[in-house]
Write an enzyme that holds these catalytic residues in place. Sequence first.
Site, PDB file in Angstrom:
ATOM      1  CE1 TYR A 158      -9.236  -3.145   0.620  1.00 30.13           C
ATOM      2  CE2 TYR A 158      -8.449  -1.071  -0.304  1.00 30.13           C
ATOM      3  CZ  TYR A 158      -8.222  -2.226   0.436  1.00 30.13           C
ATOM      4  OH  TYR A 158      -6.979  -2.468   0.985  1.00 30.13           O
TER       5      TYR A 158
ATOM      6  CG  ASN B 115      -3.409  -2.526   7.114  1.00 27.47           C
ATOM      7  OD1 ASN B 115      -3.278  -2.101   5.969  1.00 27.47           O
ATOM      8  ND2 ASN B 115      -4.442  -3.249   7.487  1.00 27.47           N
TER       9      ASN B 115
ATOM     10  NE  ARG C 142      -2.029  -5.883   7.204  1.00 31.96           N
ATOM     11  CZ  ARG C 142      -3.171  -6.448   6.780  1.00 31.96           C
ATOM     12  NH1 ARG C 142      -3.711  -7.455   7.451  1.00 31.96           N
ATOM     13  NH2 ARG C 142      -3.770  -5.999   5.688  1.00 31.96           N
TER      14      ARG C 142
ATOM     15  CE  LYS D 261      -3.839  -2.348   2.371  1.00 30.86           C
ATOM     16  NZ  LYS D 261      -4.646  -2.389   3.622  1.00 30.86           N
TER      17      LYS D 261
ATOM     18  CB  THR E 225      -7.133  -6.434   9.692  1.00 31.93           C
ATOM     19  OG1 THR E 225      -7.503  -7.565   8.913  1.00 31.93           O
ATOM     20  CG2 THR E 225      -7.526  -5.160   8.986  1.00 31.93           C
TER      21      THR E 225
ATOM     22  NE  ARG F 123      -6.121 -12.394   5.104  1.00 33.24           N
ATOM     23  CZ  ARG F 123      -6.834 -11.270   5.175  1.00 33.24           C
ATOM     24  NH1 ARG F 123      -6.657 -10.301   4.267  1.00 33.24           N
ATOM     25  NH2 ARG F 123      -7.697 -11.075   6.119  1.00 33.24           N
TER      26      ARG F 123
ATOM     27  CG  PHE G 299     -13.288   1.078   7.425  1.00 32.64           C
ATOM     28  CD1 PHE G 299     -12.778   0.519   6.255  1.00 32.64           C
ATOM     29  CD2 PHE G 299     -14.046   0.265   8.268  1.00 32.64           C
ATOM     30  CE1 PHE G 299     -13.009  -0.816   5.933  1.00 32.64           C
ATOM     31  CE2 PHE G 299     -14.282  -1.078   7.955  1.00 32.64           C
ATOM     32  CZ  PHE G 299     -13.762  -1.614   6.777  1.00 32.64           C
TER      33      PHE G 299
ATOM     34  CD  GLU H  43      -8.436  -9.171  -3.639  1.00 36.18           C
ATOM     35  OE1 GLU H  43      -7.315  -9.590  -3.293  1.00 36.18           O
ATOM     36  OE2 GLU H  43      -9.341  -8.888  -2.817  1.00 36.18           O
TER      37      GLU H  43
ATOM     38  CG  HIS I 154      -4.983  -6.236  -0.293  1.00 30.84           C
ATOM     39  ND1 HIS I 154      -6.214  -6.266   0.336  1.00 30.84           N
ATOM     40  CD2 HIS I 154      -5.067  -7.103  -1.333  1.00 30.84           C
ATOM     41  CE1 HIS I 154      -7.000  -7.110  -0.322  1.00 30.84           C
ATOM     42  NE2 HIS I 154      -6.338  -7.629  -1.343  1.00 30.84           N
TER      43      HIS I 154
HETATM   44  P1  DAT Z   1      -7.549  -7.040   5.411  1.00 34.02           P
HETATM   45  O1  DAT Z   1      -6.770  -5.932   4.748  1.00 34.02           O
HETATM   46  O2  DAT Z   1      -6.765  -7.652   6.551  1.00 34.02           O
HETATM   47  O3  DAT Z   1      -8.091  -8.057   4.448  1.00 34.02           O
HETATM   48  P2  DAT Z   1     -10.268  -6.023   5.552  1.00 34.02           P
HETATM   49  O4  DAT Z   1     -10.469  -6.599   4.195  1.00 34.02           O
HETATM   50  O5  DAT Z   1     -11.256  -6.353   6.615  1.00 34.02           O
HETATM   51  O6  DAT Z   1      -8.812  -6.359   6.121  1.00 34.02           O
HETATM   52  O7  DAT Z   1     -10.241  -4.435   5.419  1.00 34.02           O
HETATM   53  C1  DAT Z   1      -9.570  -3.801   4.358  1.00 34.02           C
HETATM   54  C2  DAT Z   1      -8.780  -2.647   4.900  1.00 34.02           C
HETATM   55  O8  DAT Z   1      -9.685  -1.677   5.428  1.00 34.02           O
HETATM   56  C3  DAT Z   1      -7.848  -3.005   6.057  1.00 34.02           C
HETATM   57  O9  DAT Z   1      -6.591  -3.459   5.607  1.00 34.02           O
HETATM   58  C4  DAT Z   1      -7.767  -1.728   6.803  1.00 34.02           C
HETATM   59  C5  DAT Z   1      -9.124  -1.094   6.601  1.00 34.02           C
HETATM   60  N1  DAT Z   1     -10.017  -1.368   7.732  1.00 34.02           N
HETATM   61  C6  DAT Z   1     -10.636  -2.543   8.001  1.00 34.02           C
HETATM   62  N2  DAT Z   1     -11.354  -2.464   9.122  1.00 34.02           N
HETATM   63  C7  DAT Z   1     -11.208  -1.184   9.570  1.00 34.02           C
HETATM   64  C8  DAT Z   1     -11.712  -0.453  10.684  1.00 34.02           C
HETATM   65  N3  DAT Z   1     -12.527  -1.001  11.583  1.00 34.02           N
HETATM   66  N4  DAT Z   1     -11.329   0.850  10.820  1.00 34.02           N
HETATM   67  C9  DAT Z   1     -10.493   1.423   9.909  1.00 34.02           C
HETATM   68  N5  DAT Z   1      -9.995   0.790   8.838  1.00 34.02           N
HETATM   69  C10 DAT Z   1     -10.347  -0.494   8.675  1.00 34.02           C
HETATM   70 MG    MG Z   2      -9.497  -7.892   2.972  1.00 37.29          MG
END
Ligand code: DAT
Ligand code: MG
Length: 147
Positions: free
Chosen positions: A49, A112, A102, A9, A91, A85, A57, A126, A115
């Site tokens: 996304y 973080n 991370r 990222k 996350t 992962r 968020f 993806e 991805h």
């Molecule tokens: P990951 O990236 O571990 O697959 P995710 O798909 O649930 O996690 O979410 C995508 C991204 O969105 C994640 O890397 C960071 C952000 N994110 C997720 N949950 C969040 C939250 N509760 N507050 C702020 N950002 C968040």
């Molecule tokens: Mg995800």
Amino acid sequence: MERTFVMIKPDGVQRGLIANVIGAIEEKGYKLVGLKLLQLTSDKAAEHYIEHKGKPFYDSLLAYITSGPVVAMAWEGPDAVKGIRTLMGATNPLEAAPGSIRGRYALSIGKNIVHGSDSVQSAEREIGLYFSPKELVGYDRGTDKWL
Ligand code: DAT
Ligand code: MG
């Protein structure tokens, strides 16, 4: 054998962590089969996304992911989706295992570093968002039999 999609990222690129992230995945034994540096448009970010559309968020996530260049990659290996992962860590970096990407490099969930696809189905979707079939390169390595 699986393929998964990984993105470094904008914070990872800006902080000079491209080599560290690639190195962590490469050292573990996975095989790099696709790689490009690009800046996401809002449309591409929204497509990436789509599962998070409407969440609190979502807007800040889109602003962040389009804020600078990213490194898009496809990696291959046995159970690559789950394995990468695990290598990335949870996350929320506060909960990410020490030693994970991370866990080592990130402080907050909003920045973080990396991805990674969360299922084989997401990985396929993806990888298709970022790579045409001919941009993915399958090859043998002498070390494959040792992994
Ligand atoms: P990951 O990236 O571990 O697959 P995710 O798909 O649930 O996690 O979410 C995508 C991204 O969105 C994640 O890397 C960071 C952000 N994110 C997720 N949950 C969040 C939250 N509760 N507050 C702020 N950002 C968040
Ligand atoms: Mg995800």
